[in-house]
Scaffold this active site. Sequence first.
Site, mmCIF file in Angstrom:
data_model
loop_
_atom_site.group_PDB
_atom_site.id
_atom_site.type_symbol
_atom_site.label_atom_id
_atom_site.label_comp_id
_atom_site.label_asym_id
_atom_site.label_seq_id
_atom_site.Cartn_x
_atom_site.Cartn_y
_atom_site.Cartn_z
ATOM 1 C CB CYS A 97 -1.687 11.195 -5.215
ATOM 2 S SG CYS A 97 -2.277 11.055 -3.513
ATOM 3 C CB CYS A 156 -3.462 7.470 -2.438
ATOM 4 S SG CYS A 156 -4.723 8.694 -2.029
ATOM 5 C CE1 TYR A 185 9.597 2.525 8.713
ATOM 6 C CE2 TYR A 185 7.457 3.533 8.341
ATOM 7 C CZ TYR A 185 8.371 2.950 9.189
ATOM 8 O OH TYR A 185 8.070 2.784 10.517
ATOM 9 C CD GLU A 190 -7.110 6.931 -4.934
ATOM 10 O OE1 GLU A 190 -6.499 6.845 -6.011
ATOM 11 O OE2 GLU A 190 -7.476 8.037 -4.450
#
Length: 137
Positions: free
Chosen positions: A90, A93, A127, A58
């Site tokens: 993951c 990513c 965030y 990715e």
Amino acid sequence: MTVQTPHVDDELIQAAAHVARTRCRGDNHTMAAAGRAQDGRIVTAVNAYHFTGGPCAELVLIGAAAAQGIYELDTIVAVGDRDRGVVPPCGRCRQVLLDYFPALKVIVGAEDRVRTVLVTDLLPESYVWADHQLDAE
């Protein structure tokens, strides 16, 4: 609240699966990703495994897309080699995809449960680095 989009981009899954079948070899390249640009173009990439933490497919895809002048992705999917099918991104990513493309759709799920979700659903209450960048301007 999880928001699922009813449409699954089968062409995108097939593009990633084709790359996984034809370009992933050995332990260095085990995952393929495909992304659809806002204008409809498809970009593909493979991971570059390394024991020091080489980039996932990715992340390689983000750079490959930029190299082709594509800076906005609509949808992304990752597919494993050896016919492992769709593999969710993951944690790293998920954060990077959210930061680059806050409205991105991600294809996840196995076999008959494949679905499209928003990247924000994969990393709720996170965030958002892009928000920080707006504050700095």
